[in-house]
Design a protein around this motif. Structure first.
Motif, PDB file in Angstrom:
ATOM      1  N   GLN A  45       0.833  -1.204   0.000  1.00  0.00           N
ATOM      2  CA  GLN A  45       0.000   0.000   0.000  1.00  0.00           C
ATOM      3  C   GLN A  45       0.868   1.254   0.000  1.00  0.00           C
ATOM      4  N   ALA A  46       1.937   1.249   0.763  1.00  0.00           N
ATOM      5  CA  ALA A  46       2.830   2.409   0.810  1.00  0.00           C
ATOM      6  C   ALA A  46       3.444   2.663  -0.563  1.00  0.00           C
ATOM      7  N   ARG A  47       3.870   1.604  -1.237  1.00  0.00           N
ATOM      8  CA  ARG A  47       4.433   1.749  -2.590  1.00  0.00           C
ATOM      9  C   ARG A  47       3.386   2.278  -3.568  1.00  0.00           C
ATOM     10  N   ALA A  48       2.166   1.758  -3.497  1.00  0.00           N
ATOM     11  CA  ALA A  48       1.098   2.204  -4.397  1.00  0.00           C
ATOM     12  C   ALA A  48       0.751   3.671  -4.145  1.00  0.00           C
ATOM     13  N   LEU A  49       0.663   4.064  -2.877  1.00  0.00           N
ATOM     14  CA  LEU A  49       0.376   5.459  -2.547  1.00  0.00           C
ATOM     15  C   LEU A  49       1.486   6.365  -3.043  1.00  0.00           C
ATOM     16  N   SER A  50       2.721   5.968  -2.825  1.00  0.00           N
ATOM     17  CA  SER A  50       3.870   6.740  -3.288  1.00  0.00           C
ATOM     18  C   SER A  50       3.853   6.905  -4.806  1.00  0.00           C
ATOM     19  N   ALA A  51       3.594   5.832  -5.531  1.00  0.00           N
ATOM     20  CA  ALA A  51       3.562   5.886  -6.998  1.00  0.00           C
ATOM     21  C   ALA A  51       2.428   6.776  -7.483  1.00  0.00           C
ATOM     22  N   ASP A  52       1.274   6.697  -6.841  1.00  0.00           N
ATOM     23  CA  ASP A  52       0.128   7.512  -7.233  1.00  0.00           C
ATOM     24  C   ASP A  52       0.413   8.996  -7.018  1.00  0.00           C
ATOM     25  N   LEU A  53       0.974   9.341  -5.866  1.00  0.00           N
ATOM     26  CA  LEU A  53       1.303  10.739  -5.586  1.00  0.00           C
ATOM     27  C   LEU A  53       2.380  11.256  -6.539  1.00  0.00           C
ATOM     28  N   ALA A  54       3.386  10.439  -6.823  1.00  0.00           N
ATOM     29  CA  ALA A  54       4.451  10.839  -7.751  1.00  0.00           C
ATOM     30  C   ALA A  54       3.893  11.059  -9.148  1.00  0.00           C
ATOM     31  N   ALA A  55       2.972  10.213  -9.580  1.00  0.00           N
ATOM     32  CA  ALA A  55       2.367  10.372 -10.908  1.00  0.00           C
ATOM     33  C   ALA A  55       1.583  11.677 -10.993  1.00  0.00           C
ATOM     34  N   HIS A  56       0.852  12.017  -9.946  1.00  0.00           N
ATOM     35  CA  HIS A  56       0.116  13.288  -9.924  1.00  0.00           C
ATOM     36  C   HIS A  56       1.076  14.471  -9.947  1.00  0.00           C
ATOM     37  N   ALA A  57       2.152  14.404  -9.179  1.00  0.00           N
ATOM     38  CA  ALA A  57       3.140  15.487  -9.157  1.00  0.00           C
ATOM     39  C   ALA A  57       3.799  15.643 -10.521  1.00  0.00           C
ATOM     40  N   THR A  62       4.476  18.679 -15.491  1.00  0.00           N
ATOM     41  CA  THR A  62       4.455  18.667 -16.947  1.00  0.00           C
ATOM     42  C   THR A  62       3.524  19.759 -17.461  1.00  0.00           C
ATOM     43  N   GLN A  63       2.367  19.911 -16.837  1.00  0.00           N
ATOM     44  CA  GLN A  63       1.400  20.938 -17.242  1.00  0.00           C
ATOM     45  C   GLN A  63       1.939  22.340 -17.006  1.00  0.00           C
ATOM     46  N   HIS A  64       2.616  22.544 -15.870  1.00  0.00           N
ATOM     47  CA  HIS A  64       3.088  23.884 -15.505  1.00  0.00           C
ATOM     48  C   HIS A  64       4.422  24.250 -16.138  1.00  0.00           C
ATOM     49  N   PHE A  65       5.296  23.280 -16.282  1.00  0.00           N
ATOM     50  CA  PHE A  65       6.654  23.585 -16.725  1.00  0.00           C
ATOM     51  C   PHE A  65       7.040  22.904 -18.028  1.00  0.00           C
ATOM     52  N   GLY A  66       6.194  22.023 -18.541  1.00  0.00           N
ATOM     53  CA  GLY A  66       6.493  21.340 -19.782  1.00  0.00           C
ATOM     54  C   GLY A  66       7.503  20.215 -19.657  1.00  0.00           C
ATOM     55  N   ILE A  67       7.874  19.856 -18.402  1.00  0.00           N
ATOM     56  CA  ILE A  67       8.820  18.754 -18.182  1.00  0.00           C
ATOM     57  C   ILE A  67       8.348  17.933 -16.997  1.00  0.00           C
ATOM     58  N   SER A  68       8.852  16.750 -16.904  1.00  0.00           N
ATOM     59  CA  SER A  68       8.540  15.884 -15.776  1.00  0.00           C
ATOM     60  C   SER A  68       9.809  15.632 -14.981  1.00  0.00           C
ATOM     61  N   THR A  69       9.733  15.753 -13.658  1.00  0.00           N
ATOM     62  CA  THR A  69      10.922  15.545 -12.827  1.00  0.00           C
ATOM     63  C   THR A  69      11.429  14.119 -12.927  1.00  0.00           C
ATOM     64  N   SER A  70      10.549  13.164 -13.190  1.00  0.00           N
ATOM     65  CA  SER A  70      10.991  11.783 -13.266  1.00  0.00           C
ATOM     66  C   SER A  70      11.846  11.541 -14.513  1.00  0.00           C
ATOM     67  N   MET A  71      11.834  12.467 -15.456  1.00  0.00           N
ATOM     68  CA  MET A  71      12.594  12.305 -16.682  1.00  0.00           C
ATOM     69  C   MET A  71      13.934  13.076 -16.627  1.00  0.00           C
ATOM     70  N   ARG A  72      14.132  13.866 -15.597  1.00  0.00           N
ATOM     71  CA  ARG A  72      15.367  14.630 -15.480  1.00  0.00           C
ATOM     72  C   ARG A  72      16.530  13.729 -15.169  1.00  0.00           C
ATOM     73  N   GLN A  73      17.700  14.044 -15.739  1.00  0.00           N
ATOM     74  CA  GLN A  73      18.907  13.274 -15.429  1.00  0.00           C
ATOM     75  C   GLN A  73      19.449  13.710 -14.083  1.00  0.00           C
TER      76      GLN A  73
END
Length: 78
Positions: A45-57, A62-73
């Motif tokens: 459950q902790a992993r699922a909650l973490s993944a869900d929150l990260a996906a929303h962030a 992406t909407q505000h800045f045109g990039i996703s932090t998960s894609m940054r090097q």
């Protein structure tokens, strides 16, 4: 909606719970009245909650800045 002020987590390893989570919040940011929820999560459950929150962030960034932090090097896990 209430503003989240803080959260704490701890490993519990009880019969039905692996992780304890406490979230402190307030309906009145100007006052010092703070409420809290405390609940237990399994590791899954902790992993699922973490993944869900990260996906929303990521979606918001992406909407505000045109990039996703998960894609940054060079991103460090927090």
């Amino acid at each position: 909606m209430s503003a989240v002020l803080a959260w704490n987590s701890a490993v519990l390893l009880s019969e039905n719970t692996d992780i304890g989570l406490r979230i402190e919040f307030t309906d009145e940011p100007e006052s010092h009245n703070v409420s809290a929820l405390q609940f237990g999560l399994t590791a899954a459950q902790a992993r699922a909650l973490s993944a869900d929150l990260a996906a929303h962030a990521d979606k918001l960034e992406t909407q505000h800045f045109g990039i996703s932090t998960s894609m940054r090097q060079g991103q460090c896990a927090g």
